[in-house]
Design a protein around this motif. Structure first.
Motif, PDB file in Angstrom:
ATOM      1  N   SER A  39       0.931  -1.245   0.049  1.00 47.90           N
ATOM      2  CA  SER A  39      -0.098   0.036   0.036  1.00 47.90           C
ATOM      3  C   SER A  39       0.910   1.406  -0.173  1.00 47.90           C
ATOM      4  N   GLN A  40       0.171   2.267  -0.261  1.00 47.54           N
ATOM      5  CA  GLN A  40       0.944   3.627  -0.213  1.00 47.54           C
ATOM      6  C   GLN A  40       1.430   3.970   1.167  1.00 47.54           C
ATOM      7  N   GLU A  41       0.826   3.599   1.955  1.00 46.93           N
ATOM      8  CA  GLU A  41       1.048   4.109   3.515  1.00 46.93           C
ATOM      9  C   GLU A  41       2.150   3.161   3.757  1.00 46.93           C
ATOM     10  N   GLU A  42       2.258   1.865   3.391  1.00 50.00           N
ATOM     11  CA  GLU A  42       3.462   0.921   3.701  1.00 50.00           C
ATOM     12  C   GLU A  42       4.705   1.449   3.247  1.00 50.00           C
ATOM     13  N   PHE A  43       4.433   1.724   1.836  1.00 49.89           N
ATOM     14  CA  PHE A  43       5.660   2.323   0.936  1.00 49.89           C
ATOM     15  C   PHE A  43       6.295   3.782   1.748  1.00 49.89           C
ATOM     16  N   ASN A  44       5.407   4.673   2.233  1.00 40.03           N
ATOM     17  CA  ASN A  44       5.863   5.661   2.781  1.00 40.03           C
ATOM     18  C   ASN A  44       6.611   5.526   4.247  1.00 40.03           C
ATOM     19  N   THR A  45       5.902   4.473   5.030  1.00 37.06           N
ATOM     20  CA  THR A  45       6.571   4.093   6.113  1.00 37.06           C
ATOM     21  C   THR A  45       7.901   3.312   6.123  1.00 37.06           C
ATOM     22  N   ARG A  46       8.079   2.522   4.956  1.00 40.18           N
ATOM     23  CA  ARG A  46       9.443   1.766   4.786  1.00 40.18           C
ATOM     24  C   ARG A  46      10.514   2.937   4.254  1.00 40.18           C
ATOM     25  N   PHE A  47      10.013   4.093   3.636  1.00 42.45           N
ATOM     26  CA  PHE A  47      10.919   5.047   3.141  1.00 42.45           C
ATOM     27  C   PHE A  47      11.396   5.729   4.490  1.00 42.45           C
ATOM     28  N   ALA A  48      10.416   5.957   5.131  1.00 42.73           N
ATOM     29  CA  ALA A  48      10.757   6.754   6.526  1.00 42.73           C
ATOM     30  C   ALA A  48      11.611   5.845   7.431  1.00 42.73           C
ATOM     31  N   LEU A  49      11.373   4.613   7.631  1.00 37.00           N
ATOM     32  CA  LEU A  49      12.225   3.912   8.406  1.00 37.00           C
ATOM     33  C   LEU A  49      13.773   3.808   7.743  1.00 37.00           C
ATOM     34  N   ILE A  50      13.946   3.794   6.577  1.00 40.17           N
ATOM     35  CA  ILE A  50      15.603   3.856   6.036  1.00 40.17           C
ATOM     36  C   ILE A  50      16.100   5.197   5.895  1.00 40.17           C
ATOM     37  N   THR A  51      15.342   6.083   5.935  1.00 45.28           N
ATOM     38  CA  THR A  51      15.673   7.545   5.969  1.00 45.28           C
ATOM     39  C   THR A  51      16.870   7.850   6.678  1.00 45.28           C
ATOM     40  N   PRO A  52      16.760   7.283   8.209  1.00 45.15           N
ATOM     41  CA  PRO A  52      18.020   7.884   9.060  1.00 45.15           C
ATOM     42  C   PRO A  52      19.086   6.947   8.764  1.00 45.15           C
ATOM     43  N   VAL A  53      19.090   5.764   7.917  1.00 45.22           N
ATOM     44  CA  VAL A  53      20.146   4.918   7.733  1.00 45.22           C
ATOM     45  C   VAL A  53      20.828   5.464   6.529  1.00 45.22           C
ATOM     46  N   ILE A  54      20.332   6.196   5.601  1.00 48.45           N
ATOM     47  CA  ILE A  54      20.711   6.533   4.411  1.00 48.45           C
ATOM     48  C   ILE A  54      21.413   7.845   4.641  1.00 48.45           C
ATOM     49  N   LEU A  55      20.776   8.648   5.342  1.00 42.24           N
ATOM     50  CA  LEU A  55      21.510   9.856   6.098  1.00 42.24           C
ATOM     51  C   LEU A  55      22.812   9.619   6.530  1.00 42.24           C
ATOM     52  N   LYS A  56      22.884   8.682   7.367  1.00 45.15           N
ATOM     53  CA  LYS A  56      24.121   8.466   8.202  1.00 45.15           C
ATOM     54  C   LYS A  56      25.202   7.873   7.110  1.00 45.15           C
ATOM     55  N   LYS A  57      24.795   7.144   6.111  1.00 43.73           N
ATOM     56  CA  LYS A  57      25.672   6.732   5.042  1.00 43.73           C
ATOM     57  C   LYS A  57      26.151   7.855   4.012  1.00 43.73           C
ATOM     58  N   MET A  58      25.112   8.675   3.651  1.00 40.09           N
ATOM     59  CA  MET A  58      25.573   9.717   3.074  1.00 40.09           C
ATOM     60  C   MET A  58      26.769  10.647   3.867  1.00 40.09           C
ATOM     61  N   ASN A  59      26.381  10.793   5.046  1.00 38.45           N
ATOM     62  CA  ASN A  59      27.199  11.843   6.055  1.00 38.45           C
ATOM     63  C   ASN A  59      28.615  11.086   5.869  1.00 38.45           C
ATOM     64  N   ALA A  60      28.559   9.819   6.207  1.00 35.06           N
ATOM     65  CA  ALA A  60      29.919   9.364   6.249  1.00 35.06           C
ATOM     66  C   ALA A  60      30.633   9.155   5.043  1.00 35.06           C
ATOM     67  N   TYR A  61      30.010   8.961   3.783  1.00 35.29           N
ATOM     68  CA  TYR A  61      30.468   9.217   2.382  1.00 35.29           C
ATOM     69  C   TYR A  61      31.312  10.640   2.165  1.00 35.29           C
ATOM     70  N   LYS A  62      30.369  11.479   2.513  1.00 35.35           N
ATOM     71  CA  LYS A  62      30.798  12.988   2.394  1.00 35.35           C
ATOM     72  C   LYS A  62      32.150  13.304   3.401  1.00 35.35           C
ATOM     73  N   VAL A  63      32.040  12.857   4.525  1.00 38.25           N
ATOM     74  CA  VAL A  63      33.304  13.089   5.387  1.00 38.25           C
ATOM     75  C   VAL A  63      34.276  12.429   4.941  1.00 38.25           C
ATOM     76  N   ALA A  64      34.339  11.138   4.485  1.00 40.53           N
ATOM     77  CA  ALA A  64      35.458  10.499   3.874  1.00 40.53           C
ATOM     78  C   ALA A  64      36.034  10.953   2.551  1.00 40.53           C
ATOM     79  N   LYS A  65      35.036  11.421   1.717  1.00 39.33           N
ATOM     80  CA  LYS A  65      35.457  12.040   0.420  1.00 39.33           C
ATOM     81  C   LYS A  65      36.160  13.202   0.630  1.00 39.33           C
ATOM     82  N   ASP A  66      35.784  14.205   1.533  1.00 39.10           N
ATOM     83  CA  ASP A  66      36.402  15.563   1.901  1.00 39.10           C
ATOM     84  C   ASP A  66      37.687  15.334   2.771  1.00 39.10           C
ATOM     85  N   ALA A  67      37.924  14.336   3.313  1.00 41.61           N
ATOM     86  CA  ALA A  67      39.128  14.090   4.141  1.00 41.61           C
ATOM     87  C   ALA A  67      40.444  13.881   3.142  1.00 41.61           C
TER      88      ALA A  67
END
Length: 125
Positions: free
Chosen positions: A97-125
């Protein structure tokens, strides 16, 4: 799994569309980390909306988020970021369902943000 509050569900859905429109605008044959990083401000908006509701503090949601983070650990930070994206898309494709889709997206959001930040830090180092 509890779904998102009705008060933010539509806003999260609109932001999800923004993420996928941004990604699909690419002319490259394969998604690049830079293209994914361009969506970070959108993911941050999703996180702020969802976090304000207490959604991430629910025990089962916290456990799911931790499990996703472990599942997406790889040798390089670029591989982790890209695998997290693939994991998210694969998981979203199983939503019934669309509600489940939105919820799943929300659940992975903190993980993907963490991976983005780690990648940016390493790339800029």
């Amino acid at each position: 799994m509890n779904y998102l509050n009705d008060s933010i569900n539509a806003a999260v859905q609109d932001l999800i569309v923004d993420v996928f429109e941004s990604i699909s605008a690419s002319n490259l044959p394969k998604l690049q980390p830079s293209e994914l990083l361009a969506t970070q401000p959108i993911f941050e908006k999703v996180f702020k909306l969802v976090n304000a509701t207490g959604f991430y503090e629910l025990d089962d949601h916290l456990d799911l988020t931790k499990a996703i983070a472990i599942e997406t650990e790889h040798e390089t930070l670029e591989d982790e970021l890209m695998h997290t994206w693939v994991t998210m898309v694969t998981n979203l494709n199983t939503a019934t369902s669309q509600e489940e889709f939105n919820t799943r997206f929300a659940l992975i959001t903190p993980v993907i943000l963490k991976k983005m930040n780690a990648y940016k830090v390493a790339k800029d180092a």
